[in-house]
Design a protein around this motif. Sequence first.
Motif, PDB file in Angstrom:
ATOM      1  N   LEU A 134       9.139   2.542   2.826  1.00 21.93           N
ATOM      2  CA  LEU A 134       9.834   3.592   2.089  1.00 21.93           C
ATOM      3  C   LEU A 134       9.053   4.882   2.273  1.00 21.93           C
ATOM      4  O   LEU A 134       7.875   4.955   1.916  1.00 21.93           O
ATOM      5  CB  LEU A 134       9.944   3.234   0.610  1.00 21.93           C
ATOM      6  N   GLN A 135       9.686   5.895   2.862  1.00 19.85           N
ATOM      7  CA  GLN A 135       9.045   7.196   2.998  1.00 19.85           C
ATOM      8  C   GLN A 135       9.609   8.148   1.962  1.00 19.85           C
ATOM      9  O   GLN A 135      10.818   8.254   1.756  1.00 19.85           O
ATOM     10  CB  GLN A 135       9.257   7.795   4.387  1.00 19.85           C
ATOM     11  N   ASN A 136       8.714   8.866   1.312  1.00 21.13           N
ATOM     12  CA  ASN A 136       9.078   9.874   0.319  1.00 21.13           C
ATOM     13  C   ASN A 136       8.206  11.095   0.595  1.00 21.13           C
ATOM     14  O   ASN A 136       7.032  11.133   0.215  1.00 21.13           O
ATOM     15  CB  ASN A 136       8.860   9.338  -1.093  1.00 21.13           C
ATOM     16  N   GLY A 137       8.775  12.095   1.282  1.00 17.72           N
ATOM     17  CA  GLY A 137       8.000  13.275   1.622  1.00 17.72           C
ATOM     18  C   GLY A 137       6.843  12.932   2.536  1.00 17.72           C
ATOM     19  O   GLY A 137       7.015  12.300   3.576  1.00 17.72           O
ATOM     20  N   HIS A 138       5.633  13.309   2.142  1.00 16.67           N
ATOM     21  CA  HIS A 138       4.455  13.106   2.983  1.00 16.67           C
ATOM     22  C   HIS A 138       3.796  11.747   2.752  1.00 16.67           C
ATOM     23  O   HIS A 138       2.736  11.473   3.317  1.00 16.67           O
ATOM     24  CB  HIS A 138       3.416  14.208   2.701  1.00 16.67           C
ATOM     25  N   GLU A 139       4.416  10.882   1.932  1.00 15.14           N
ATOM     26  CA  GLU A 139       3.843   9.575   1.646  1.00 15.14           C
ATOM     27  C   GLU A 139       4.808   8.463   2.033  1.00 15.14           C
ATOM     28  O   GLU A 139       6.016   8.671   2.116  1.00 15.14           O
ATOM     29  CB  GLU A 139       3.517   9.441   0.155  1.00 15.14           C
ATOM     30  N   ALA A 196      -0.833   8.160   8.636  1.00 17.85           N
ATOM     31  CA  ALA A 196      -1.394   6.852   8.997  1.00 17.85           C
ATOM     32  C   ALA A 196      -0.450   6.027   9.862  1.00 17.85           C
ATOM     33  O   ALA A 196      -0.863   5.012  10.429  1.00 17.85           O
ATOM     34  CB  ALA A 196      -1.756   6.073   7.739  1.00 17.85           C
ATOM     35  N   LEU A 197       0.842   6.414   9.914  1.00 14.77           N
ATOM     36  CA  LEU A 197       1.777   5.677  10.765  1.00 14.77           C
ATOM     37  C   LEU A 197       1.496   6.010  12.236  1.00 14.77           C
ATOM     38  O   LEU A 197       1.235   7.153  12.576  1.00 14.77           O
ATOM     39  CB  LEU A 197       3.229   6.048  10.417  1.00 14.77           C
ATOM     40  N   HIS A 198       1.526   5.030  13.167  1.00 18.29           N
ATOM     41  CA  HIS A 198       2.001   3.679  12.896  1.00 18.29           C
ATOM     42  C   HIS A 198       0.834   2.760  12.481  1.00 18.29           C
ATOM     43  O   HIS A 198      -0.280   2.938  12.946  1.00 18.29           O
ATOM     44  CB  HIS A 198       2.687   3.107  14.131  1.00 18.29           C
ATOM     45  N   LEU A 199       1.147   1.729  11.658  1.00 14.25           N
ATOM     46  CA  LEU A 199       0.142   0.779  11.205  1.00 14.25           C
ATOM     47  C   LEU A 199       0.190  -0.494  12.044  1.00 14.25           C
ATOM     48  O   LEU A 199       1.249  -0.941  12.467  1.00 14.25           O
ATOM     49  CB  LEU A 199       0.390   0.407   9.744  1.00 14.25           C
ATOM     50  N   HIS A 231       7.674  14.971  -7.261  1.00 18.21           N
ATOM     51  CA  HIS A 231       7.392  14.058  -6.141  1.00 18.21           C
ATOM     52  C   HIS A 231       6.332  13.053  -6.560  1.00 18.21           C
ATOM     53  O   HIS A 231       5.236  13.413  -7.004  1.00 18.21           O
ATOM     54  CB  HIS A 231       6.900  14.829  -4.918  1.00 18.21           C
ATOM     55  N   CYS A 232       6.676  11.751  -6.420  1.00 24.11           N
ATOM     56  CA  CYS A 232       5.715  10.704  -6.768  1.00 24.11           C
ATOM     57  C   CYS A 232       6.076   9.425  -6.025  1.00 24.11           C
ATOM     58  O   CYS A 232       7.252   9.093  -5.886  1.00 24.11           O
ATOM     59  CB  CYS A 232       5.713  10.449  -8.278  1.00 24.11           C
ATOM     60  N   LEU A 233       5.074   8.707  -5.553  1.00 30.55           N
ATOM     61  CA  LEU A 233       5.231   7.379  -4.950  1.00 30.55           C
ATOM     62  C   LEU A 233       3.989   6.598  -5.350  1.00 30.55           C
ATOM     63  O   LEU A 233       2.914   6.809  -4.794  1.00 30.55           O
ATOM     64  CB  LEU A 233       5.365   7.486  -3.428  1.00 30.55           C
ATOM     65  N   SER A 234       4.125   5.709  -6.336  1.00 32.24           N
ATOM     66  CA  SER A 234       2.935   5.122  -6.937  1.00 32.24           C
ATOM     67  C   SER A 234       3.243   3.764  -7.553  1.00 32.24           C
ATOM     68  O   SER A 234       4.332   3.540  -8.076  1.00 32.24           O
ATOM     69  CB  SER A 234       2.386   6.061  -8.019  1.00 32.24           C
ATOM     70  N   THR A 235       2.273   2.857  -7.498  1.00 30.89           N
ATOM     71  CA  THR A 235       2.379   1.582  -8.202  1.00 30.89           C
ATOM     72  C   THR A 235       1.781   1.692  -9.606  1.00 30.89           C
ATOM     73  O   THR A 235       1.685   0.698 -10.316  1.00 30.89           O
ATOM     74  CB  THR A 235       1.647   0.475  -7.417  1.00 30.89           C
ATOM     75  N   ARG A 236       1.399   2.900 -10.004  1.00 25.11           N
ATOM     76  CA  ARG A 236       0.853   3.138 -11.334  1.00 25.11           C
ATOM     77  C   ARG A 236       1.801   4.025 -12.121  1.00 25.11           C
ATOM     78  O   ARG A 236       2.849   3.604 -12.558  1.00 25.11           O
ATOM     79  CB  ARG A 236      -0.549   3.736 -11.220  1.00 25.11           C
ATOM     80  N   THR A 280       0.817  -1.201   0.000  1.00 21.38           N
ATOM     81  CA  THR A 280       0.000   0.000   0.000  1.00 21.38           C
ATOM     82  C   THR A 280       0.851   1.251   0.000  1.00 21.38           C
ATOM     83  O   THR A 280       1.997   1.242   0.465  1.00 21.38           O
ATOM     84  CB  THR A 280      -0.928   0.010   1.237  1.00 21.38           C
ATOM     85  N   VAL A 281       0.291   2.327  -0.534  1.00 20.95           N
ATOM     86  CA  VAL A 281       0.867   3.667  -0.445  1.00 20.95           C
ATOM     87  C   VAL A 281      -0.112   4.522   0.351  1.00 20.95           C
ATOM     88  O   VAL A 281      -1.299   4.578   0.017  1.00 20.95           O
ATOM     89  CB  VAL A 281       1.101   4.284  -1.843  1.00 20.95           C
ATOM     90  N   ARG A 282       0.401   5.189   1.394  1.00 20.51           N
ATOM     91  CA  ARG A 282      -0.467   5.990   2.258  1.00 20.51           C
ATOM     92  C   ARG A 282       0.245   7.269   2.692  1.00 20.51           C
ATOM     93  O   ARG A 282       1.450   7.407   2.539  1.00 20.51           O
ATOM     94  CB  ARG A 282      -0.893   5.199   3.495  1.00 20.51           C
ATOM     95  N   ASN A 283      -0.534   8.162   3.282  1.00 17.31           N
ATOM     96  CA  ASN A 283       0.023   9.361   3.874  1.00 17.31           C
ATOM     97  C   ASN A 283       0.725   9.004   5.180  1.00 17.31           C
ATOM     98  O   ASN A 283       0.273   8.097   5.908  1.00 17.31           O
ATOM     99  CB  ASN A 283      -1.093  10.377   4.127  1.00 17.31           C
TER     100      ASN A 283
END
Length: 275
Positions: A128-133, A103-106, A201-206, A97-100
Amino acid sequence: MSCFPGSLRCPLCLSNDNCENAPEQVCPAGSTHCYDGVLRLRGEGIRANLKVQGCMTQPGCNLLNGIKAIGTLHMSESCGLQLGPKALDCNRASFDTVRNVSALHLSWTTGWETCEPGEGCYEIVMLLQNGHEFHMVLTKGCTRDVNKKAQFTKHRTGPGISIVSYFHVCRDRDFCNDLSTTETLWIPPPDTVPGTLRCPHCLSTRGCENAPEQACPAGTHCYNGVLRLRGGTIATNLRVQGCSQQPGCDLLSGVKAIGPVDVREDCGSHSGETP
């Protein structure tokens, strides 16, 4: 069964732990055999191994009279000495999953599976954290891999993109792959001073078309690549664009595999292609 005492004496135990040095009891009249077994109870919210020793009116290993399930509760029974390696029950899960970061901690719940004799339980978590995601990969199940103590690896600590992973293989008990939260794994990177560099900035499975830009921490570089994860129950192409502590195409510091999950990294003009 009669309430009057007979002549048979059997160890008496009902425990979730063990029955070593269980005290003996005088069995009721009519008891003919001593029972020594384990009831394995598996269902939603229930994962218990109940050790039982006591008096029986018949021989054998059949406390449940052949019943294998009551509703969603699955039951099995084993008695006496078992030759060869034990078949473990392991937590089973697959999560990608990719989330903001808010949402941590999960925390998570899992299913379960019975392994082949000799197999162990494994679990892998990668964050993997990238900025706000952040991107999280979780896989658990059975494996023939050798036991490995829990390994926590900081592949990249920032500023910019941060990556940690956790890997564990065990055979000491059922459901020993029992990590259930990111709380012990993830420490947010410290605050940084912004520089003048701006990166998409991008974090995506698409895809990452028309990715917005972000201000990067001082001293960082723009990163543009794809992490390809294959193994266990994971098959993911993760597009990553953002700020990286150092130039180049090496987010995982040379790591090519995390347990049974192979990791490949592609950067540049070909990084958007599907293998």
